[in-house]
Motif scaffolding. Sequence first.
Motif, PDB file in Angstrom:
ATOM      1  N   ASN A 268       0.788  -0.982  -0.131  1.00 15.20           N
ATOM      2  CA  ASN A 268      -0.234   0.353   0.152  1.00 15.20           C
ATOM      3  C   ASN A 268       1.015   1.512  -0.112  1.00 15.20           C
ATOM      4  O   ASN A 268       0.236   1.867  -0.098  1.00 15.20           O
ATOM      5  N   GLN A 269       2.212   1.407   0.045  1.00 15.21           N
ATOM      6  CA  GLN A 269       2.933   2.345   0.066  1.00 15.21           C
ATOM      7  C   GLN A 269       2.894   3.042  -1.277  1.00 15.21           C
ATOM      8  O   GLN A 269       3.267   2.511  -2.070  1.00 15.21           O
ATOM      9  N   GLY A 270       3.662   4.067  -1.452  1.00 12.67           N
ATOM     10  CA  GLY A 270       3.708   5.201  -2.485  1.00 12.67           C
ATOM     11  C   GLY A 270       4.405   5.138  -2.569  1.00 12.67           C
ATOM     12  O   GLY A 270       5.820   4.756  -2.291  1.00 12.67           O
ATOM     13  N   PRO A 271       5.634   5.409  -3.812  1.00 14.84           N
ATOM     14  CA  PRO A 271       6.420   6.313  -4.314  1.00 14.84           C
ATOM     15  C   PRO A 271       7.785   6.616  -3.330  1.00 14.84           C
ATOM     16  O   PRO A 271       8.686   6.201  -2.965  1.00 14.84           O
ATOM     17  N   THR A 272       6.898   7.721  -2.543  1.00 13.75           N
ATOM     18  CA  THR A 272       7.666   8.555  -1.464  1.00 13.75           C
ATOM     19  C   THR A 272       8.406   7.859  -0.558  1.00 13.75           C
ATOM     20  O   THR A 272       9.670   8.064  -0.517  1.00 13.75           O
ATOM     21  N   ALA A 273       8.058   6.530  -0.198  1.00 10.76           N
ATOM     22  CA  ALA A 273       8.336   6.175   0.793  1.00 10.76           C
ATOM     23  C   ALA A 273      10.172   5.397   0.495  1.00 10.76           C
ATOM     24  O   ALA A 273      10.489   4.714   1.922  1.00 10.76           O
ATOM     25  N   PHE A 274      10.214   5.083  -0.339  1.00 10.94           N
ATOM     26  CA  PHE A 274      11.927   4.429  -0.660  1.00 10.94           C
ATOM     27  C   PHE A 274      12.110   5.601  -1.246  1.00 10.94           C
ATOM     28  O   PHE A 274      12.973   4.896  -2.428  1.00 10.94           O
ATOM     29  N   LEU A 275      11.913   6.673  -1.332  1.00  8.64           N
ATOM     30  CA  LEU A 275      13.163   7.686  -2.955  1.00  8.64           C
ATOM     31  C   LEU A 275      14.530   7.849  -2.260  1.00  8.64           C
ATOM     32  O   LEU A 275      14.801   7.245  -0.790  1.00  8.64           O
ATOM     33  N   ASN A 276      15.967   8.197  -2.596  1.00  8.45           N
ATOM     34  CA  ASN A 276      16.387   7.902  -3.116  1.00  8.45           C
ATOM     35  C   ASN A 276      17.380   6.917  -2.012  1.00  8.45           C
ATOM     36  O   ASN A 276      18.238   6.733  -1.118  1.00  8.45           O
ATOM     37  N   ASN A 277      17.232   5.848  -1.980  1.00  7.11           N
ATOM     38  CA  ASN A 277      17.658   4.351  -2.371  1.00  7.11           C
ATOM     39  C   ASN A 277      17.942   3.656  -3.667  1.00  7.11           C
ATOM     40  O   ASN A 277      17.214   3.120  -3.921  1.00  7.11           O
ATOM     41  N   PRO A 278      19.239   4.176  -3.893  1.00  9.63           N
ATOM     42  CA  PRO A 278      19.795   3.680  -5.395  1.00  9.63           C
ATOM     43  C   PRO A 278      19.152   2.240  -5.617  1.00  9.63           C
ATOM     44  O   PRO A 278      19.337   1.952  -7.228  1.00  9.63           O
ATOM     45  N   GLY A 279      19.725   1.199  -4.684  1.00  9.15           N
ATOM     46  CA  GLY A 279      19.689   0.219  -4.865  1.00  9.15           C
ATOM     47  C   GLY A 279      18.681  -1.067  -5.141  1.00  9.15           C
ATOM     48  O   GLY A 279      18.621  -2.060  -4.898  1.00  9.15           O
ATOM     49  N   LEU A 280      17.037  -0.143  -4.755  1.00  7.05           N
ATOM     50  CA  LEU A 280      15.871  -0.425  -4.668  1.00  7.05           C
ATOM     51  C   LEU A 280      14.693  -0.470  -5.753  1.00  7.05           C
ATOM     52  O   LEU A 280      15.826   0.429  -7.229  1.00  7.05           O
ATOM     53  N   CYS A 281      14.610  -1.860  -5.967  1.00  6.98           N
ATOM     54  CA  CYS A 281      13.657  -1.665  -7.537  1.00  6.98           C
ATOM     55  C   CYS A 281      12.205  -2.246  -7.444  1.00  6.98           C
ATOM     56  O   CYS A 281      11.637  -2.644  -5.863  1.00  6.98           O
TER      57      CYS A 281
END
Length: 730
Positions: A268-281
Amino acid sequence: MTNLPCHLFLLLLLNSLFLYKTIALSPDGLALLAFKSAVSNDPQSSLATWNENDADPCHWPGISCANVTGFSYPRVVGLAVAQRNLTGYIPSELGSLLFLRRLNLHGNNLSGTVPSDLANASSLHSLFLYGNSLTGPFPSALCNLPRLQNLDLSFNSLSGAIPLDLRNCRQLQRLLLSHNNFFGKIPSGVWPEMTGLVQLDLSSNQLNGSIPPDFGQLTSLGGTLNLSHNHFSGEIPAELGKLPSTVSLDLRFNDLTGEIPQSGSLANQGPTAFLNNPGLCGFPLQIICQNQPPPAPPINQTPAPPVQSVSQKKGLRTNLIILISIADAAGVALIGIAMVYIYWKIKDRDNEWCVCSSKGKPGAGGGMCTWCVNGGVNMESTDGEEEEDGEGKEGELVAMDKGFRFELDELLRSSAYVLGKGGKGIVYKVVVGSGIPVAVRRLGGGGGGDTGGQQRYKEFAAEAQAIGRVRHPNVVRLRAFYWSQDEKLLISDFIPNGNLATALRGRSGHPKLPWSNRLKIAKGVARGLAHLHDCNQRKYVHGDIKPSNILLDGECNPHISDFGLNNLVSITGNTTDMPPFLGPQSSLAGSALPSMKKSSGSFEKPSPYLAPEARVPGARPTQKWDVYSFGLVLMELLTGKPPELASPSTSSGLQIPGLEHVPELVRWVKKGFEDGRPLAEMLDPAVLHESHVKKEVISTFHVALACTDGDPEQRPRMKTVSDNLDKLGS
């Protein structure tokens, strides 16, 4: 010499009286004087009246007392000297205040460590020391306090590792350690012990290592779990999906890697929750995970093809070529048929409209038609046939679709009365000959006739057509518009039951809204805003969410009004000083619509529901403005109080630098949760008797607090807000 014993007696008597006077102050007062002595600079003279000659300290500024059984004098239960720029340290003598329940020293310049002797104040349940210059490790001794529920040490210079002893703070409900210098890995086994934790903020530290999977066992958590601005690495544990659905994650600015798990609340999380983690996809980021190449087939496992004669090979190859050609031709034909079918379906849909029932089935009233036709409020259509009923020219009534049909003359002959007026025009209720009521907004004259006026008409028409294409049961639909040199009209659906502002205040003969209707309204407005924010992948901003712009129908379904109105008013070039509705040169002479003149020089004050950053001159509108305004509407639904409870000069609570316009209601609610104030003191009395909805009310409060965060980036997306609210009461 005979008088000497008398003199000695008098001297002893005076000394006794003096000694009695010096020890007349209660023990609690002496402990407070130790704090006064520890303050080296008091620029506002906040402690100047703390006098050792008083019998007790209960009338001193910042001190609250209560009578306690077994004591002949009142005991100190509260010490609140916040935001006074005090310089000094916290003395250990404060630990002798055995009945102290609340210690609030935030927003000063206090330095040194948090004394472990505070653990002796066994009644302490709230400790607010944020916004100072405190140093040293985490004060583990405080976990021995049996009643401690609120601990806020954020915005200090505390350092060291998060201790395993933190698990002894089982009674904590709120733990805020952000903006310190804590470092190292978070030990496992801490969080399963803290089953009552409602709020946790570890952001802006130097924490590293992996995120403990046992964060997922914080089943009472609400609001935002903030782990941003640290150095967490590794993958996001799938166990975080076990967190309650109302929790918003903030994992920004870390070193996390791997694919984002799609389990439970993580989905349910939006993209803002994961920003500025270059290794996440992975979803919801627009970063595709690189799949590993498939393993090579095992060696010597593929049987060799049988040996064939030359004639067999040629025959087989010819047959295969014929079959492949036939299949290709059939595939191309099917694709062509599908494309033609899709084209005509889209063309038919663009030329239709639907009316939906409140039960979600096609019928009468507003319902489940949640599509929005391609178009943008700031974009002109490039296809002349896209909306054949949306075309028109100056001086004509232009309908948005085939389902809305009546002539301009019919509109002008119909009965009408004024619903309201403001800086964005006068609104009338008009009942046309067919008996259908519509709302007509008159924007005034000007902007027509010359070359510039023709250009403005084209801009206005394109803007109005795009607004009319936005279709959702919780957004008021624009049906038609009229433009001439003298008049500009907007015709939209009429919503019959007034607005939320009137409903919250109560009307004569009508009770105030029960909680079920308030939650229904909150859910509907959230759905409508979420739709506007992501309408066919176009990012609209409403910009003026407030109770008076939330209209209610007969079943208390909310309808957001005035979407796109600011842009339309701007295009007309009109000021708030509008001429009468009918004038000598008006092309609408003889209309039944009454006139109303706005007083010269009048203007509208900025809405108290605006986000603080929206008040900065030249600020560019963002969707986070709408999120903040919606959070304020939620708070008003919960408390029954308007945004401005007091003038800015009497505002209390945390002052956010650069955001001086934080509404008093937001300060009041946040302070109420900080102080652990009873829910009965914050909730609207009209819903107090509904005790069975306590969990829903608390969850809604947390959503409102998240929406009104001072940092726009910390506010959730409206889609997340809508999903969280939809899970309440279901």
